[in-house]
Design a protein around this motif. Structure first.
Motif, PDB file in Angstrom:
ATOM      1  N   ASN A   1     -40.351 -26.306 -23.057  1.00  0.00           N
ATOM      2  CA  ASN A   1     -39.060 -26.930 -23.370  1.00  0.00           C
ATOM      3  C   ASN A   1     -39.007 -27.558 -24.762  1.00  0.00           C
TER       4      ASN A   1
ATOM      5  N   VAL B   1     -35.542 -27.309 -26.260  1.00  0.00           N
ATOM      6  CA  VAL B   1     -34.408 -27.532 -25.360  1.00  0.00           C
ATOM      7  C   VAL B   1     -33.763 -28.883 -25.666  1.00  0.00           C
TER       8      VAL B   1
ATOM      9  N   HIS C   1     -35.798 -28.817 -17.222  1.00  0.00           N
ATOM     10  CA  HIS C   1     -35.723 -28.395 -18.623  1.00  0.00           C
ATOM     11  C   HIS C   1     -35.974 -29.572 -19.564  1.00  0.00           C
ATOM     12  N   ASP C   2     -36.960 -30.368 -19.208  1.00  0.00           N
ATOM     13  CA  ASP C   2     -37.277 -31.578 -19.972  1.00  0.00           C
ATOM     14  C   ASP C   2     -38.693 -31.481 -20.521  1.00  0.00           C
TER      15      ASP C   2
ATOM     16  N   PHE D   1     -31.769 -31.896 -17.844  1.00  0.00           N
ATOM     17  CA  PHE D   1     -32.371 -31.972 -19.179  1.00  0.00           C
ATOM     18  C   PHE D   1     -32.470 -33.433 -19.598  1.00  0.00           C
TER      19      PHE D   1
END
Length: 408
Positions: free
Chosen positions: A239, A242, A347-348, A377
């Protein structure tokens, strides 16, 4: 005369537009929004605006007009939604040098209420009482609790370990005066997001064994960083591009708050600052071996740590301080911690820190509840009430926290 005044104004507008176009072009080529995430276009748009503010802040900092964090905080606070809630009494106070904001339900209660101490996120550079005002209002109203939001001091005027000290001092001040605020001593919860969550871990550890103070009932950690040593965990690699917390932003936040020159960020990222003897001691807690296989990509395990560089270690050895790495605390301290509620996002970049701390607590018998939001996130919680700018994971996070607090 009017024409002469329009020239610099038009020049400024052209400059601002040019910077924005450059930021959008850059983000379209660097930021990665996984296809599984909901509303990817909206996320890209919000991230571009965020990066635009950072870029303008960097320009102003180089022109010595103001610092980047000060500019971004100013812009963030201008768009913060601060609504007066008729059901709450909101009071701005100072506990010593630390600004705090108290949220108290106006309705009468036949017994003392639950207390929630909240530390906001922002990496020690961003975030404020205003930017988290609506979240704290919501928590106070929906859980019928007295909420104390701590506005700790930040970079560029303050560095490590000021966030920890401010939050600890404000918490102790509050705990000594619970009766004044109508809070039941046996139902005090400490909650935080991002760096605030990291500080929750540090403060709850610091309060262990202080028999003169009420014991903390529970700790809530939303996407914490519990160590800055192994930055090659699967989530860091998966990620790193991201939104909102990319590798570039993360390393900048870390180095600036820790007063470490940015030239050392590659050594930090690759683990070159990790002495072999330290890795031997700490790998049982921070190795990717502790991450469940379902969170890993097969065949993409990086070699960690990288070749040791002593000069890098000397510049970054304060990263091994337990006030930066609460996961390194002794077993005797960990085992006495209150029950925990941990929130992680798929998504972190910091997802695996949550998983590591979950295992660390469970191994020492601490009760842990874990809530994982796969399409979430980093930083999404601050958007929970922004209507068109909100995401399902934003409200999902807040709902899970509210549900947990109401069960205390």
């Amino acid at each position: 005369m009017a024409v002469l005044l329009l020239v610099p104004l038009l020049g400024l507008l052209v400059f601002l537009l040019g910077v924005f176009i450059w930021v959008v072009f850059k983000e379209l080529h660097t930021a990665e929004v996984p296809s599984t995430m909901k509303y990817p276009i909206k996320l890209r748009a919000v991230h571009c605006v965020f990066q635009y503010a950072i870029t303008l802040g960097n320009i102003l900092e180089k022109l010595r007009i103001c610092s980047m964090p000060s500019f971004v905080r100013f812009m963030h606070d201008r768009v913060a939604i601060i609504k007066k809630d008729p059901k709450l009494l909101v009071t701005n106070l100072h506990f010593g040098t630390v600004p705090v904001r108290l949220f108290q339900p106006k309705a009468s209660s036949c017994s003392p209420r639950r207390g929630v101490i909240f530390y906001h996120g922002g990496g020690g550079l961003l975030g404020s009482l205003d930017s988290y005002h609506s979240l704290c209002s919501y928590l106070a109203r929906e859980t019928d609790s007295v909420v104390l939001s701590v506005g700790y001091r930040k970079y560029p005027d303050y560095h490590f370990p000021i966030v920890y000290r401010d939050c600890l001092n404000a918490t102790i001040h509050f705990l000594k005066r619970l009766q004044t605020y109508g809070v039941e001593a046996s139902r005090v919860v400490i909650c935080g997001e991002s760096m605030g969550a990291s500080t929750v871990a540090m403060v709850t550890q610091a309060l262990v064994g202080r028999t003169s103070l009420p014991q903390i009932r529970a700790q809530i950690l939303i996407s914490p960083a519990v160590q800055l040593l192994n930055l090659q965990l699967p989530s860091f690699c998966q990620n790193k591009n991201v939104p909102f917390l990319t590798q570039e932003i993360f390393m900048t936040l870390v180095c600036k708050y820790m007063a470490t020159d940015l030239s050392w960020k590659d050594a930090l990222w690759n683990g070159a600052c990790m002495p072999p003897e330290n890795w031997k001691k700490y790998q049982r807690w921070i190795s990717s071996d502790n991450i469940p296989d379902r969170f890993k990509n097969k065949g993409q395990e990086p070699q960690f740590p990288g070749p040791f560089i002593e000069s890098a270690y000397l510049e970054t050895k304060h990263f091994f301080d337990v006030r930066n790495a609460p996961i390194l605390a002794e077993d005797e301290i960990i085992s006495q911690l209150p029950e925990a509620f941990l929130v992680s996002y798929g998504h972190d970049i910091l997802r695996d820190d949550t998983l590591l701390y979950k295992k660390r607590l469970e191994d020492q018998g601490v009760p842990v509840s874990w809530y994982h939001i796969e399409d979430g996130f980093h930083g999404c919680i601050v958007l929970f009430d922004r209507k068109l700018l909100s995401f399902p994971c934003s409200q999902d996070t807040v709902n899970s926290v509210v549900s947990y607090i109401k069960g205390i």
